[in-house]
Each structure stands twice: as C-alpha cells, then as structure tokens.
Design a protein around this motif. Structure first.
Motif, PDB file in Angstrom:
ATOM      1  N   UNK A 259       0.830  -1.201   0.000  1.00  0.00           N
ATOM      2  CA  UNK A 259       0.000   0.000   0.000  1.00  0.00           C
ATOM      3  C   UNK A 259       0.875   1.266   0.000  1.00  0.00           C
ATOM      4  N   UNK A 260       1.946   1.240   0.792  1.00  0.00           N
ATOM      5  CA  UNK A 260       2.842   2.402   0.829  1.00  0.00           C
ATOM      6  C   UNK A 260       3.540   2.576  -0.525  1.00  0.00           C
ATOM      7  N   UNK A 261       3.898   1.454  -1.152  1.00  0.00           N
ATOM      8  CA  UNK A 261       4.538   1.531  -2.474  1.00  0.00           C
ATOM      9  C   UNK A 261       3.592   2.183  -3.483  1.00  0.00           C
ATOM     10  N   UNK A 262       2.343   1.716  -3.502  1.00  0.00           N
ATOM     11  CA  UNK A 262       1.398   2.205  -4.522  1.00  0.00           C
ATOM     12  C   UNK A 262       1.032   3.677  -4.296  1.00  0.00           C
ATOM     13  N   UNK A 263       1.177   4.151  -3.092  1.00  0.00           N
ATOM     14  CA  UNK A 263       0.920   5.571  -2.837  1.00  0.00           C
ATOM     15  C   UNK A 263       2.006   6.438  -3.502  1.00  0.00           C
TER      16      UNK A 263
ATOM     17  N   UNK B  45       2.208 -15.015  -6.797  1.00  0.00           N
ATOM     18  CA  UNK B  45       0.834 -14.510  -6.749  1.00  0.00           C
ATOM     19  C   UNK B  45       0.783 -13.151  -6.054  1.00  0.00           C
ATOM     20  N   UNK B  46       1.658 -12.977  -5.081  1.00  0.00           N
ATOM     21  CA  UNK B  46       1.698 -11.686  -4.384  1.00  0.00           C
ATOM     22  C   UNK B  46       2.127 -10.593  -5.366  1.00  0.00           C
ATOM     23  N   UNK B  47       3.192 -10.855  -6.104  1.00  0.00           N
ATOM     24  CA  UNK B  47       3.669  -9.842  -7.073  1.00  0.00           C
ATOM     25  C   UNK B  47       2.570  -9.542  -8.096  1.00  0.00           C
ATOM     26  N   UNK B  48       1.937 -10.587  -8.588  1.00  0.00           N
ATOM     27  CA  UNK B  48       0.903 -10.409  -9.592  1.00  0.00           C
ATOM     28  C   UNK B  48      -0.284  -9.627  -9.010  1.00  0.00           C
ATOM     29  N   UNK B  49      -0.636  -9.937  -7.772  1.00  0.00           N
ATOM     30  CA  UNK B  49      -1.767  -9.248  -7.135  1.00  0.00           C
ATOM     31  C   UNK B  49      -1.476  -7.748  -6.996  1.00  0.00           C
ATOM     32  N   UNK B  50      -0.245  -7.419  -6.642  1.00  0.00           N
ATOM     33  CA  UNK B  50       0.095  -5.995  -6.503  1.00  0.00           C
ATOM     34  C   UNK B  50       0.013  -5.309  -7.872  1.00  0.00           C
ATOM     35  N   UNK B  51       0.471  -6.005  -8.914  1.00  0.00           N
ATOM     36  CA  UNK B  51       0.400  -5.429 -10.269  1.00  0.00           C
ATOM     37  C   UNK B  51      -1.054  -5.189 -10.691  1.00  0.00           C
ATOM     38  N   UNK B  52      -1.902  -6.165 -10.431  1.00  0.00           N
ATOM     39  CA  UNK B  52      -3.311  -6.022 -10.851  1.00  0.00           C
ATOM     40  C   UNK B  52      -4.001  -4.933 -10.024  1.00  0.00           C
ATOM     41  N   UNK B  53      -3.710  -4.902  -8.710  1.00  0.00           N
ATOM     42  CA  UNK B  53      -4.324  -3.863  -7.864  1.00  0.00           C
ATOM     43  C   UNK B  53      -3.885  -2.481  -8.338  1.00  0.00           C
ATOM     44  N   UNK B  54      -2.600  -2.347  -8.680  1.00  0.00           N
ATOM     45  CA  UNK B  54      -2.096  -1.057  -9.151  1.00  0.00           C
ATOM     46  C   UNK B  54      -2.843  -0.635 -10.411  1.00  0.00           C
TER      47      UNK B  54
ATOM     48  N   UNK C  22      -5.854  -1.591 -11.379  1.00  0.00           N
ATOM     49  CA  UNK C  22      -7.238  -1.227 -11.041  1.00  0.00           C
ATOM     50  C   UNK C  22      -7.290   0.153 -10.393  1.00  0.00           C
ATOM     51  N   UNK C  23      -6.294   0.465  -9.572  1.00  0.00           N
ATOM     52  CA  UNK C  23      -6.287   1.783  -8.913  1.00  0.00           C
ATOM     53  C   UNK C  23      -5.999   2.903  -9.919  1.00  0.00           C
ATOM     54  N   UNK C  24      -5.403   2.539 -11.049  1.00  0.00           N
ATOM     55  CA  UNK C  24      -5.213   3.529 -12.127  1.00  0.00           C
ATOM     56  C   UNK C  24      -6.468   3.633 -12.988  1.00  0.00           C
ATOM     57  N   UNK C  25      -7.474   2.830 -12.683  1.00  0.00           N
ATOM     58  CA  UNK C  25      -8.731   2.891 -13.418  1.00  0.00           C
ATOM     59  C   UNK C  25      -8.842   1.873 -14.526  1.00  0.00           C
ATOM     60  N   UNK C  26      -7.855   1.007 -14.639  1.00  0.00           N
ATOM     61  CA  UNK C  26      -7.901  -0.016 -15.697  1.00  0.00           C
ATOM     62  C   UNK C  26      -8.709  -1.227 -15.220  1.00  0.00           C
ATOM     63  N   UNK C  27      -9.304  -1.922 -16.173  1.00  0.00           N
ATOM     64  CA  UNK C  27     -10.094  -3.105 -15.822  1.00  0.00           C
ATOM     65  C   UNK C  27      -9.196  -4.340 -15.871  1.00  0.00           C
TER      66      UNK C  27
END
Lengths: 174, 326
Positions: free
Chosen positions: A116-120, A146-155, A157-162
C-alpha cells in the motif's frame, strides 16, 4: 529493577483516537494487539526478520515489533484494519483474495501495508520495484509470484484499468 | 513472545544532555537510534540496559549538510532509506550509497540510521541466538559466559564486524564526530574501531556519535561489494570496501581496501594496497591485488556460508571492488 508505572497516552490509529494505558517499554506491536485489540497486525519473529508486523507510521512502513509504543504517540499509525474503504475491501485486499495471494495469510497484513505504501508513491511499479518493496516481508506459502501479480493487478485497477487475473493464475496451466 | 525487558526511557533534547544521562547511569545505560539492532538484542537479553537513551529528539542529527570546505556531514539519525535515495550521495558518493542500499531490508532501512549501522554490534553464530539457545551451550564470552565457542582456546572474542557501511567508510577515511560531556572530538576511519568482538569500538560508552563526515570529492573513487546468501535481509559474510586515489595520469597514489565480515573489524588488505600504489589500475594489477587479499581474509566458522569458501572468494570480491574504482 521494579516494574515501571504504566503511562496513559492517546494514539491515532487508522484515523481514530485510542486512549491506552501501557508500560513504557512495550512495543507498538504489543500495544496494538494486547491493549487495543487490533490483532490484524501479526507477531512473527519479533526481531525484525520476518515483516509480518509491518504497519505504517506517518505513511512509512515500519516493523511494529521494533518501535516503542511511546514513540508512536502523536503520529499517524495505520494498520491493516484501516485499509478497507467503508464496507468495501481495498483494491489490494480484493485482488489478494481473488488470486489466492494469501494462503495461510499470516504474512498478508504486513505485505499489504508495505505494498500500500509503495502504490501511494508509485502507481505503476515494475515487477522489480514490487520485489524490492516486499524484500522485507517473508511468505512461506505462495512463493511470492501470486503476491507480485496481485500488486500489479491492484495497481492497474487503482489507475482505473479493468485488470483481471489471467485464467492461468487462477486455475493453473492447462 | 519475545518481549523487551523493563527499562526507563529517556528522550534528551541535546547531544550533551544525552551524554550526561549515559554517564550518570554508566553501564546501565545505552543509546538507541533506530532500534533495529538494540531492541532485538535486548529481546534476546544480549544487552539489558535499565536506562535507554533515545537520540531522536536531538536537533540536527537528521540533517545532511555540505560543509564550506566541500566535505559532506551526515547526521547520525538520518535514516538509511533517506541516504540510499539521496541525490547528492548517489551522485558524489555512489560507493557508500550502494553499501547503504545493500543493508538488510527496505522496512529495516526505513527505521535504521547511519549512526546505528556504523556502531552495529558484532555478530556470531554462537551469540545471535535466543537466551535459551545460548543458555543451552552455557553461553559464550561475549555475553554471560567464559568461552569463545568459535575458538575455544582463544582468550578473545571473535564476533564479526557485520556493518555494510563500515568497510567503505573506513576505506574512504571518513570522519566521525563524537560528543561527550567533555566536548566534541573527531576520529578518522579505522580509529573508531578495534580488533575485538566485545570491545569493538574505541569510543567511550557515553560519547554520542553525532555526524559522519565524508571527504571532499575529486581524485578518488570508492566502492563496496557484498557477499551474502540471500539478496535481502542477510548481513554480509564478506563485505569489501575499496577506495582508490589516482593522479591526473591515472596512477594510483593511495589505496585503501577493507574486508568486512571477515573479522572483528574491517581488516585492511595491506599487501593488496601496496601493490596498487605507483601503478595504473590495469586488469592484471587488479587480479594480483585480489589474490594478495586472501591472507588477511582470516574468516572463521561463525557466520553463514562455508568458512573456506568465504576465504577463497575474497580475492574475487576484492578484484571486483577494485574494478569498480576504475
């Protein structure tokens, strides 16, 4: 040495004030879990070697097992309990659940706090930057992929991508 | 659960006040900066101070300041994360910036300070264990026991210098500013350290390390190369700090090579240094200087990885560190 007296302090945790009496040599981890009942933050090695007790202090991820609670007074403490947005999960939590990026789940609160701190600071981190960011959080189940992939997908989605996990990520290679 | 032993916590407002508090409580007192070395040690009862003196409220210790003569003064409480991302450090002192980025994990670098890393406790397989583990071997001479389990006939402790910043800082001949109740003094490079696993510092216990002062840039290049099992977390089992001064024609005028993780202090590779001076830094010379570093790398079997292999790779690591100084 005689046991010192407890001190009474007010902490700001996840934006809420918590007035707590505790012994001044207690760590933030102990006070969060044992005095405030915030057991989302896990205790692991308690020596700074595993990362599962990671919380954010003023936005910076740190190990709550090595911070004195008295040193967190007057600062903005954030734990995994503060991640959800209202009744909905944080995008990171959402994708971690979808992807099975948490298996036993013991490292997950710490991983989420660090990610979360990274994505901020960085809304589109590379795989390498994610690896570096999580280099202080041990996971013994997932093998990290899976953790790395999850962070990539969350990032994404937070940029507004599907962004969606690949079929292979969920069901494995056919 | 591993818990800290009880202690009285102090947060003095000046370095002199911190030194005075330490002096008042003598052996019962210890300073704390980031807490990432002291608190784990206290939890395992390596150190049990009843007075812990935090330096976090001492003004100026988090400053990075360019001195008028071109040197760079870094406050002891500057976090390792701040330094590894500091643009001036990355530009002017890349060897040190790299060494700092190699320390432990991002979470610990957020908390740990440069002062704490410079004064890091020495480490050993027989010491960095829980109290119960150490009790089961009747402890060792570094804490609570009488014998050195690495070298049972030895009158001294062989715990290992394990800071990543120390070898390169010593090679660069950086200075350390120390404040006590008697005033301020400065020591240079190696002079802060001793070849002993227990008494590994020359500073008096009540002296506060306030600043690390880096030499002016120009005419020299420094580097650091670390050996460890994992690319994160681990302390160095070999950490080579090198600094090479050259003249306008590229001839080496002075060279310092320090071997960390190989003994109780950052060991100078004197023969290698001598080979370099007066010559151009050619590939052949670098290889020869590396080979000459095998002898001072007197590794012992008290860290991770095989003791003989660690010694065997010292020439390779020294040569690579020197190549990075070209």
């Amino acid at each position: 040495m005689s046991e010192p007296n407890k001190v009474l302090e007010t902490f700001s945790v996840n934006g809420e004030p918590h007035e707590v009496a505790f012994l001044p040599h207690k760590t933030l981890l102990e006070v969060l879990r044992e005095e405030m009942g915030l057991t989302g933050t896990k205790h692991g090695c308690e020596l700074g070697e595993c990362g599962t007790c990671t919380v954010q202090i003023d936005g910076t991820p740190v190990l709550s097992c090595l911070v004195l609670a008295v040193d967190a007074v007057g600062k903005d403490v954030r734990t995994v309990e503060g991640m959800a947005c209202g009744s909905g999960l944080h995008p990171l939590q959402d994708v971690f659940a979808d992807l099975g990026a948490a298996q036993c789940g013991y490292c997950t609160p710490g991983v989420l706090m660090a990610a979360d701190a990274l994505l901020r600071d960085n809304n589109s981190p590379t795989r390498e930057e994610i690896k570096q960011c999580l280099a202080g959080n041990l996971c013994r189940c997932t093998g990290y992929l899976k953790i790395f992939e999850a962070v990539e997908i969350a990032a994404a989605r937070m940029r507004g991508e599907d962004a969606q996990p690949s079929e292979e990520s969920i069901y494995g290679a056919r | 659960m591993l818990r800290l032993p009880p202690f009285t916590y102090h947060r003095p407002k000046t370095a002199a006040e911190a030194a005075a508090l330490h002096k008042e409580h003598g052996k019962q007192a210890m300073f704390v900066a980031g807490g990432t070395d002291l608190y784990p040690n206290m939890k395992r009862r390596h150190q049990v101070p009843t007075h812990v003196v935090s330096l976090q409220d001492v003004p100026g210790l988090t400053a990075i300041e360019q001195l008028p003569d071109g040197r760079l003064a870094i406050g002891a409480m500057v976090s390792l994360t701040t330094l590894e991302k500091h643009l001036q450090l990355l530009r002017d002192y890349p060897g040190l910036a790299h060494a700092i980025a190699e320390i432990s994990t991002p979470l610990l670098r957020n908390m740990g300070t440069i002062g704490g890393n410079l004064l890091l406790d020495t480490r050993c397989t027989y010491y960095d264990q829980s109290h119960e583990w150490r009790e089961s071997i009747d402890f060792c001479m570094k804490k609570d026991g009488a014998i050195c389990w690495v070298a049972p006939g030895s009158p001294r402790c062989w715990a290992v210098q394990s800071s990543d910043s120390v070898p390169v800082v010593c090679a660069m001949e950086a200075e350390f500013e120390l404040v006590s109740t008697e005033g301020t003094r400065t020591v240079r490079g190696d002079a802060l350290y001793r070849d002993d696993g227990i008494e590994y510092l020359t500073k008096k216990p009540e002296e506060v390390l306030t600043r690390l002062i880096l030499p002016k840039t120009g005419g020299w290049k420094a580097s650091y190369l670390k050996l460890r099992r994992r690319d994160t977390y681990d302390f160095p089992v070999l950490g080579v700090g090198a600094c090479v001064w050259t003249d306008a024609g590229g001839v080496v005028t002075k060279a310092n090579i320090r071997l960390g993780g190989a003994g109780s202090y950052a060991i100078p590779a004197t023969e290698s240094e001598k080979l370099l001076v007066g010559n151009q830094l050619t590939d052949e010379l670098i290889a020869a200087a590396g080979t000459a570093a095998m002898k001072p790398a007197r590794t012992m079997d008290n860290t991770d990885l095989d003791v003989y292999w660690r010694r065997k790779v010292a020439p390779v690591f020294v040569a690579r560190a020197l190549a990075a100084c070209k």
